[in-house]
Each structure stands twice: as structure tokens, then as C-alpha cells.
Design an enzyme around this catalytic site. Structure first.
Site, PDB file in Angstrom:
ATOM      1  N   ASN A  39       0.508  -1.492   0.059  1.00 28.75           N
ATOM      2  CA  ASN A  39      -0.200   0.231   0.135  1.00 28.75           C
ATOM      3  C   ASN A  39       0.514   1.427  -0.089  1.00 28.75           C
ATOM      4  OD1 ASN A  39       0.324  -1.102   2.868  1.00 28.75           O
ATOM      5  ND2 ASN A  39      -1.701  -0.748   3.157  1.00 28.75           N
ATOM      6  N   CYS A  40       2.076   1.128   0.680  1.00 30.56           N
ATOM      7  CA  CYS A  40       2.907   2.251   0.778  1.00 30.56           C
ATOM      8  C   CYS A  40       3.394   2.690  -0.928  1.00 30.56           C
ATOM      9  CB  CYS A  40       4.324   1.934   1.385  1.00 30.56           C
ATOM     10  SG  CYS A  40       3.201   1.639   3.265  1.00 30.56           S
TER      11      CYS A  40
ATOM     12  N   THR B 131      -5.509  -8.280  23.019  1.00 31.24           N
ATOM     13  CA  THR B 131      -6.261  -7.624  23.151  1.00 31.24           C
ATOM     14  C   THR B 131      -7.212  -7.362  24.496  1.00 31.24           C
ATOM     15  OG1 THR B 131      -8.358  -8.937  21.985  1.00 31.24           O
ATOM     16  CG2 THR B 131      -7.193  -7.189  20.443  1.00 31.24           C
TER      17      THR B 131
ATOM     18  N   ILE C 168      -7.257 -13.115  21.890  1.00 28.93           N
ATOM     19  CA  ILE C 168      -7.531 -12.051  20.630  1.00 28.93           C
ATOM     20  C   ILE C 168      -6.788 -11.147  20.621  1.00 28.93           C
ATOM     21  CG2 ILE C 168      -9.206 -10.881  19.166  1.00 28.93           C
ATOM     22  CD1 ILE C 168     -11.571 -12.493  20.097  1.00 28.93           C
TER      23      ILE C 168
ATOM     24  N   GLY D 123      -1.097  -3.002  13.681  1.00 23.85           N
ATOM     25  CA  GLY D 123      -1.435  -2.559  13.112  1.00 23.85           C
ATOM     26  C   GLY D 123      -2.478  -1.429  13.042  1.00 23.85           C
TER      27      GLY D 123
ATOM     28  N   TYR E 195      32.096   8.255   7.026  1.00 30.24           N
ATOM     29  CA  TYR E 195      32.336   9.566   6.598  1.00 30.24           C
ATOM     30  C   TYR E 195      33.156   8.958   5.364  1.00 30.24           C
ATOM     31  CZ  TYR E 195      35.052  13.576   5.040  1.00 30.24           C
ATOM     32  OH  TYR E 195      35.946  14.339   4.565  1.00 30.24           O
TER      33      TYR E 195
HETATM   34  C1  LIG Z   1      -1.381   5.393  -0.289  1.00 32.31           C
HETATM   35  C2  LIG Z   1      -0.808   4.569   1.492  1.00 32.31           C
HETATM   36  C3  LIG Z   1       0.676   4.927   1.676  1.00 32.31           C
HETATM   37  C4  LIG Z   1       1.000   4.439   2.517  1.00 32.31           C
HETATM   38  N1  LIG Z   1       3.062   4.946   2.743  1.00 32.31           N
HETATM   39  C5  LIG Z   1       3.327   4.780   4.081  1.00 32.31           C
HETATM   40  C6  LIG Z   1       5.000   4.942   3.528  1.00 32.31           C
HETATM   41  O1  LIG Z   1       5.548   5.435   3.224  1.00 32.31           O
HETATM   42  N2  LIG Z   1       5.035   4.304   5.132  1.00 32.31           N
HETATM   43  C7  LIG Z   1       4.077   3.633   6.036  1.00 32.31           C
HETATM   44  O2  LIG Z   1       5.296   2.954   6.941  1.00 32.31           O
HETATM   45  N3  LIG Z   1       3.881   3.253   5.815  1.00 32.31           N
HETATM   46  C8  LIG Z   1       2.591   3.633   4.647  1.00 32.31           C
HETATM   47  N4  LIG Z   1       1.544   3.759   5.024  1.00 32.31           N
HETATM   48  C9  LIG Z   1       0.484   3.033   5.899  1.00 32.31           C
HETATM   49  C10 LIG Z   1       0.831   1.266   6.091  1.00 32.31           C
HETATM   50  O3  LIG Z   1       0.982   0.895   4.911  1.00 32.31           O
HETATM   51  C11 LIG Z   1      -0.282   1.058   7.118  1.00 32.31           C
HETATM   52  O4  LIG Z   1       0.184   1.402   8.291  1.00 32.31           O
HETATM   53  C12 LIG Z   1       0.446  -0.879   6.664  1.00 32.31           C
HETATM   54  O5  LIG Z   1      -0.523  -1.270   5.982  1.00 32.31           O
HETATM   55  C13 LIG Z   1      -0.884  -1.005   8.224  1.00 32.31           C
HETATM   56  O6  LIG Z   1      -0.991  -2.463   8.676  1.00 32.31           O
HETATM   57  P1  LIG Z   1      -2.365  -3.194   9.139  1.00 32.31           P
HETATM   58  O7  LIG Z   1      -1.904  -4.786   8.753  1.00 32.31           O
HETATM   59  O8  LIG Z   1      -2.444  -3.207  10.280  1.00 32.31           O
HETATM   60  O9  LIG Z   1      -3.360  -2.815   7.730  1.00 32.31           O
HETATM   61  P2  LIG Z   1      -3.256  -3.118   6.376  1.00 32.31           P
HETATM   62  O10 LIG Z   1      -2.096  -3.059   5.451  1.00 32.31           O
HETATM   63  O11 LIG Z   1      -4.042  -1.877   6.022  1.00 32.31           O
HETATM   64  O12 LIG Z   1      -4.071  -3.758   5.839  1.00 32.31           O
HETATM   65  C14 LIG Z   1      -5.372  -4.399   6.905  1.00 32.31           C
HETATM   66  C15 LIG Z   1      -5.942  -5.799   5.672  1.00 32.31           C
HETATM   67  O13 LIG Z   1      -7.345  -5.967   6.314  1.00 32.31           O
HETATM   68  C16 LIG Z   1      -8.644  -6.713   4.921  1.00 32.31           C
HETATM   69  N5  LIG Z   1      -9.944  -6.171   6.144  1.00 32.31           N
HETATM   70  C17 LIG Z   1     -10.158  -5.008   6.635  1.00 32.31           C
HETATM   71  N6  LIG Z   1     -11.499  -5.957   7.532  1.00 32.31           N
HETATM   72  C18 LIG Z   1     -11.382  -6.779   7.339  1.00 32.31           C
HETATM   73  C19 LIG Z   1     -12.654  -7.762   7.714  1.00 32.31           C
HETATM   74  N7  LIG Z   1     -13.614  -7.981   8.458  1.00 32.31           N
HETATM   75  N8  LIG Z   1     -12.313  -8.757   7.101  1.00 32.31           N
HETATM   76  C20 LIG Z   1     -11.122  -9.625   6.359  1.00 32.31           C
HETATM   77  N9  LIG Z   1     -10.078  -8.213   5.919  1.00 32.31           N
HETATM   78  C21 LIG Z   1     -10.777  -7.639   6.530  1.00 32.31           C
HETATM   79  C22 LIG Z   1      -8.521  -5.379   4.624  1.00 32.31           C
HETATM   80  O14 LIG Z   1      -9.076  -5.438   3.342  1.00 32.31           O
HETATM   81  C23 LIG Z   1      -7.162  -4.910   4.392  1.00 32.31           C
HETATM   82  O15 LIG Z   1      -6.327  -5.839   3.477  1.00 32.31           O
HETATM   83  C24 LIG Z   1       1.047   3.985   3.465  1.00 32.31           C
HETATM   84  C25 LIG Z   1      -0.537   3.536   3.141  1.00 32.31           C
HETATM   85  C26 LIG Z   1      -1.227   4.192   2.717  1.00 32.31           C
HETATM   86  C27 LIG Z   1      -2.599   3.993   2.100  1.00 32.31           C
END
Ligand SMILES: Cc1cc2nc3c(=O)[nH]c(=O)nc-3n(C[C@H](O)[C@H](O)[C@H](O)COP(=O)(O)OP(=O)(O)OC[C@H]3O[C@@H](n4cnc5c(N)ncnc54)[C@H](O)[C@@H]3O)c2cc1C
Length: 556
Positions: free
Chosen positions: A45-46, A278, A283, A287, A433
Site C-alpha cells: 500500500n505504501c 486485546t 484475541i 497494526g 564519513y
Molecule cells: C497510500 C498509502 C501509503 C502509505 N505509505 C506509507 C509509508 O510510506 N510508510 C509507512 O510506514 N506507512 C505507509 N502507509 C501506512 C501503512 O501502509 C499501514 O500502516 C500498514 O499497511 C498497516 O498495516 P495493517 O496490517 O494494520 O493494515 P493494512 O495493511 O491496511 O491491511 C488491512 C487488511 O485487512 C483487510 N480487512 C479489514 N477488515 C477485514 C475483515 N473484516 N475481514 C477480512 N479482511 C479485512 C483489508 O482489506 C486490508 O487488506 C501507507 C498507507 C497508504 C494507504
């Protein structure tokens, strides 16, 4: 020895995927199933803004690991298009809805990990659902934005929100040749850092042709001609655009946790302990969805960053499988590229510390060293602000802006903070350096040296924000040419070259505040005058910092 055998993971990207892979590396016998409602797992996603900017050309390059890879390498069962719609904590099972067939089924767990991420905030504004208004969170989102730009030969985009995703989008839309307008509610881009650090970014954006609407916000979207949109701002300004990208932040995805009766923290994230557990002992949550503790301020917050999500996923897996790991908390270390500038920071800003009532006993220094040796072609200055504790010199935070070598310095300071190091440690840090990469006294050393001088009492500091309240004599030690170009009202000019010959012009019964352009010559003058019995303070960061404070749009 593994206590739980059937591990279910909700969300298959940063936190979820790293949890799943770590669990398998720790236990060959556990059954691991990872559910994601989207069409992909483990995607970058980044990288999405760069795909829109065509820096990343192929969509498949955003896919880090496929379900097949998870199966073959890790024996992990990945279920796509599978939304986990509820948790039955008593029966220890979840309900999964297959979004393609519409059917639901039950899956029992021994341990459940929630990594559902965050959702983009969509403000309740008239016209929000019009075509052409996008948020960016997933690969399909980025595909839609790319397609829209291509289909309508878009020439202008409105980015709502000047945080780091807003800035990455601005940068990438400019790369695609679009004109960009940015609307930001606060008085600065990147409100997470201190305003003076952003003055040069504002200038750079304006020089790149970006229309910046600060202290402003969208109040209404309307359909324009054809695919176009009309956008009205609170200031009354009306903007016609080909597309709108909403980058006004994210909220933890907590519905599943709320419905299951898990405790939610006061900042709206799932509450977890240091082992990412949690309020239900079976559980875990990791993230963007969870609340974490800031290691510096000790305050709870939600920090949507990929690094913490990955590390938390590993910790949850370890704990589930019987290892005694804990998450140390976050300090918000981040980097963002804006045009040819790099902004990086670690630890809390001055304004956050003040808001939390934690500024007492802290001090700050500004410096503008070269990222490489001054004589080496292409050396660029890095603007650095370092905050430290005057009781013992502990490093609290740092912000830096420049063109090269910025994140390297912040990463070093980040580790210093993690290890509760002091400015004396920065002063003594042994860093790489060679002339094209740094200076023999690296910018990190220099930051430490300046702060250590303060700690040792070799130099007293003054700050520009206090200048209007002081009775002190303001002494400008730059050359007359520099002084005549611009100076602080009522400042006396005695250049450093003449300071020893003209000391008799200076009062001994009045405080003197010295400044030069960045604080180095005034430091030398301060040391000389102090040793001759004058009561002197050096205004940290010099006239450059004055201009950054004074002018949001200073052209440095
Ligand atoms: C455009 C963008 C750029 C970014 N750039 C950076 C960066 O440069 N540096 C940085 O440190 N961070 C960056 N981030 C943030 C980083 O991507 C997130 O902090 C990280 O992905 C969080 O991880 P996560 O596992 O918590 O959630 P996510 O990676 O968002 O994954 C969550 C997943 O859970 C799934 N989901 C949610 N609910 C359910 C459900 N009930 N059932 C089944 N599946 C579900 C979603 O579909 C999703 O695929 C960026 C984010 C975005 C959107």
C-alpha cells in the site's frame, strides 16, 4: 511449546501477513489461515502513490507475496474475498462471508489475530459520492485513479489534506504532468511537524506550481461540466478540477472488535497490552487498528505506519506460540519525499510536547549542516531541529529537511532515542564519513555537539520567538553586506572578524543576544565575548531560523 494450534488472522497485508509468516516460522504444527476481504494479500500500500505517478509502472509489482507463495513457502491457507463479519468469543469462532458467492461459514480458532488496518476518513460533505472523488487505500483504488486520469486526460487534481499521503500524491500527480491544488485545514503542510520546518516546503511547492490553500477546507463538491467537479472551499474559493483525492487521514477499522465487545481505547483504536493482546486473552490485534504507546511522551495514540504494523505482527505470533515478547511502543519515525525534498522526523514535535504540557525542562537547537563535505559537488544543507532534555541531555526528538542524507541522520537519532541516549552520545557517535556522504563531523555529531555545549554551560541559548520580549542587545555578527541585505530591527552589526577589536562598544551590564546566518559564527562570537565577561546568549539557528519562523513562504 505452542498453546494454541488453530490461528486465524483477519487482514492479510502488513500486520496480518507478517504475523502469519512469523507464526509458521515458529511453529510447523499450527494451522494458520489468513482472511482478507480484498482481492490481494501482502500488497504494497505504501507504493500506491508511486503507481499512480507511473514511477511504478506495473500493477503486479505492487504484489509482494501471492496466496500461492504463502501456501508453498509457509503452508499458510490464504482466503481472499473473505470478509470476517463477526466474532463469537464464547464459542471461539468467527463468521466468514465469501464476498463472491455471498455465502457465510464458521471457522473455529484457538488464537485470533486482528489486523484489519484503517479506513480513509470521508467527511460528510455535500457531493462526496460524485464520481471523480477518490480515497487511496487499496490497489483497486489506485487503479481507478490511474484509469480516471487516463480516460479523461486529466490536467488538474485537487488533493484534500496535506499530510504525508497528500504530499506523496501531490508529488506523483505532478510527475504525471497534472496541475495540483492542495487544500489543508491547518496553517501548514505536514501538520505533524513544527511549522518552521515546513516553510521551505511551502516555498518549494509554490515554485513547482502547486496552488496551496492553507487554513482552508472543502465545504461542498458539485458536478461540473462532463466528468469535471466543482469544489467550494470555506474561504469561498471555487475550484474546477478533473479529480479529487481525499487524504485527510484514516480511522482504525474497529467495527469487528466493537461488535465483539473488545475494549476500544480513548483514541479510537483497539486497546492492546504490550504483547498485542486485546481485552480477550485469545484475541490479539496489531497494526493501524490498535492504540499504542509513544515511548517518549508515554501518551497513547494511533500511528498508521507500516514498520510498527510489521513488528507488532511478529510479536503477536511469538506470544501466541509461547514466546515472551513485548512491543516497545512507537516514536513515529517517518520519512516523506516532497518534490526533491526529503522530510524525516522521529519523536514528538515541539508543538505536541507543549500541547501535552511536557515542554518544561526541554531545549531545542537548530542547525543547517551540509549533507556532504562543502567542497564536494552537490552538497546540500540539511535543516535539523533537535529537542533534548536539559536535566541529563536525553535526546527527545528530531526533525530534518533537505535533499539528501536526511533519513540517514534521523534513523541514527531514532536509535539514539530508542536507547535513551543523550546528546553526549550523539556528539561521540562514530558515523560513516567520506566527502560525498557526509562530513568528518557528521550533522548528527554537530547536533550533539551544539546541544552538549548547552548542557556543559559553554553556551546559553536564546530563541527567536522570545525576541520581542527581551531587553537584550541584539548583536548581528554577519558581514555588513549580509546585514544590509536584511536584518532584525534594532540589531547592532559587528562582524565576527572585528569582534575582539570592538568589544568596547558592547555593554557589560546588559544581556547580549548574538546571531549570524545559521548560528556558527555567532557561536564563535558568543564564546569569545563570554570569556571576556559579557553576558551573552546565542540565538539558535541564526537568521535563517528567524526567516523560517517569520515567513511561511520564505524563499531560502
Ligand atoms: C497510500 C498509502 C501509503 C502509505 N505509505 C506509507 C509509508 O510510506 N510508510 C509507512 O510506514 N506507512 C505507509 N502507509 C501506512 C501503512 O501502509 C499501514 O500502516 C500498514 O499497511 C498497516 O498495516 P495493517 O496490517 O494494520 O493494515 P493494512 O495493511 O491496511 O491491511 C488491512 C487488511 O485487512 C483487510 N480487512 C479489514 N477488515 C477485514 C475483515 N473484516 N475481514 C477480512 N479482511 C479485512 C483489508 O482489506 C486490508 O487488506 C501507507 C498507507 C497508504 C494507504
Amino acid at each position: 511449546m505452542a498453546e494454541y494450534l488453530r490461528i486465524l488472522i483477519v487482514g492479510g497485508v502488513a500486520g496480518g501477513a507478517s504475523c502469519a509468516a512469523r507464526a509458521r516460522r515458529t511453529s510447523e504444527s499450527a494451522e494458520i489461515i489468513m482472511f482478507d476481504r480484498g482481492p490481494y494479500v501482502s500488497f504494497a500500500n505504501c507504493g500506491l502513490p508511486y503507481y499512480i505517478g507511473d514511477v511504478i509502472k506495473k500493477e503486479e509489482n505492487l504484489l509482494i507475496a501471492s496466496p500461492e507463495l504463502f501456501r508453498k513457502w509457509f503452508n499458510i491457507d490464504v482466503r481472499l474475498h473473505s470478509e470476517v463479519s463477526s466474532i463469537d468469543r464464547i464459542r471461539r469462532c468467527i463468521t466468514v462471508k465469501d464476498l463472491e458467492s455471498g455465502q457465510t461459514h464458521i471457522e473455529p480458532y484457538d488464537a485470533l489475530v486482528l489486523s484489519p488496518g484503517a479506513r480513509s476518513i470521508r467527511p460528510d460533505l455535500p457531493g462526496l459520492d460524485l464520481p471523480g472523488i477518490f480515497s487511496l487505500r487499496t490497489i483497486p483504488d489506485s487503479r481507478e485513479i490511474r484509469n480516471w486520469i487516463d480516460q479523461y486526460h486529466a490536467r488538474h487534481a485537487l488533493v484534500v489534506g496535506g499530510g504525508y499521503i497528500g504530499m506523496e500524491m501531490t508529488d506523483n500527480l505532478l510527475k504525471r504532468g497534472l496541475n495540483v491544488t492542495v487544500v489543508e485545514k491547518q496553517s501548514q503542510i505536514m501538520p505533524i511537524v513544527d511549522p518552521e520546518m515546513m516553510a521551505e516546503v511551502h516555498t518549494a511547492l509554490i515554485e513547482a506550481g502547486v496552488s496551496l490553500w492553507l487554513n482552508d477546507s472543502v465545504v461542498r463538491f458539485e458536478k461540473g461540466k462532463g466528468h469535471r467537479l466543482g469544489v467550494t472551499l470555506a474561504s469561498g474559493q471555487h475550484i474546477e478540477t478533473d479529480l479529487v483525492i481525499l487524504c485527510i487521514g484514516v480511522r482504525p477499522e474497529i467495527q469487528l472488535a466493537v461488535d465483539a465487545g473488545l475494549t476500544i481505547g480513548e483514541h479510537g483504536g483497539i486497546q492492546v497490552d504490550a504483547q498485542m493482546r486485546t481485552s480477550d486473552p485469545l484475541i490479539w490485534a496489531v497494526g493501524d487498528a490498535v492504540e499504542v504507546q509513544d515511548v517518549v511522551t508515554r501518551a497513547k495514540s494511533v500511528i498508521p505506519l507500516a514498520g510498527p504494523a510489521n513488528r507488532q505482527g511478529r510479536i503477536a505470533a511469538d506470544v501466541i506460540l509461547g514466546r515472551n515478547q513485548t512491543f516497545r511502543g512507537v516514536q513515529g519515525t517517518s520519512v516523506v519525499g516532497i518534490l526533491d525534498l526529503v522530510l524525516a522526523f522521529t519523536g514528538p514535535s515541539e508543538k505536541l510536547l507543549k500541547r501535552l504540557g511536557q515542554w518544561d525542562g526541554l531545549e531545542k537547537v537548530y542547525l543547517y549542516p551540509g549533507h556532504a563535505a562543502g567542497y564536494y559537488p552537490g552538497a546540500n544543507p540539511i535543516s535539523i531541529k533537535l529537542i533534548f532534555d536539559t536535566h541529563d541531555g536525553t535526546v527527545i526528538s528530531a526533525q530534518a529537511l533537505g535533499k539528501s542524507g536526511v533519513e540517514k541522520r534521523i534513523d541514527v537519532i531514532s536509535m539514539a532515542i530508542q536507547n535513551k541516549a543523550t546528546v553526549f552520545d550523539l556528539e561521540e557517535a562514530e558515523l560513516c564519513y567520506a566527502p560525498q556522504f557526509g562530513t568528518a563531523k557528521d550533522p548528527v555529531n554537530l547536533a550533539g555537539m551544539i546541544a552538549a555545549n548547552v548542557m556543559r554551560g559553554d553556551i546559553a541559548l536564546a530563541h527567536w520567538e522570545d525576541i520581542h520580549a527581551t531587553e537584550a542587545l541584539i548583536l548581528d555578527v554577519r558581514t555588513p553586506e549580509e546585514f544590509n541585505r536584511d536584518h532584525v530591527d534594532e540589531a547592532l552589526n559587528i562582524q565576527l572578524d572585528d569582534i575582539r577589536d570592538r568589544m568596547n562598544e558592547l555593554p557589560k551590564d546588559r544581556e547580549i543576544w548574538t546571531y549570524c546566518y545559521v548560528g556558527q559564527r555567532s557561536y564563535y562570537a558568543t564564546r569569545a565575548l563570554t570569556q571576556h565577561g559579557f553576558d551573552v546568549k546565542n540565538i539558535t539557528g541564526g537568521f535563517k531560523t528567524y526567516l523560517l519562523h517569520a515567513n511561511g513562504n520564505y524563499k531560502g
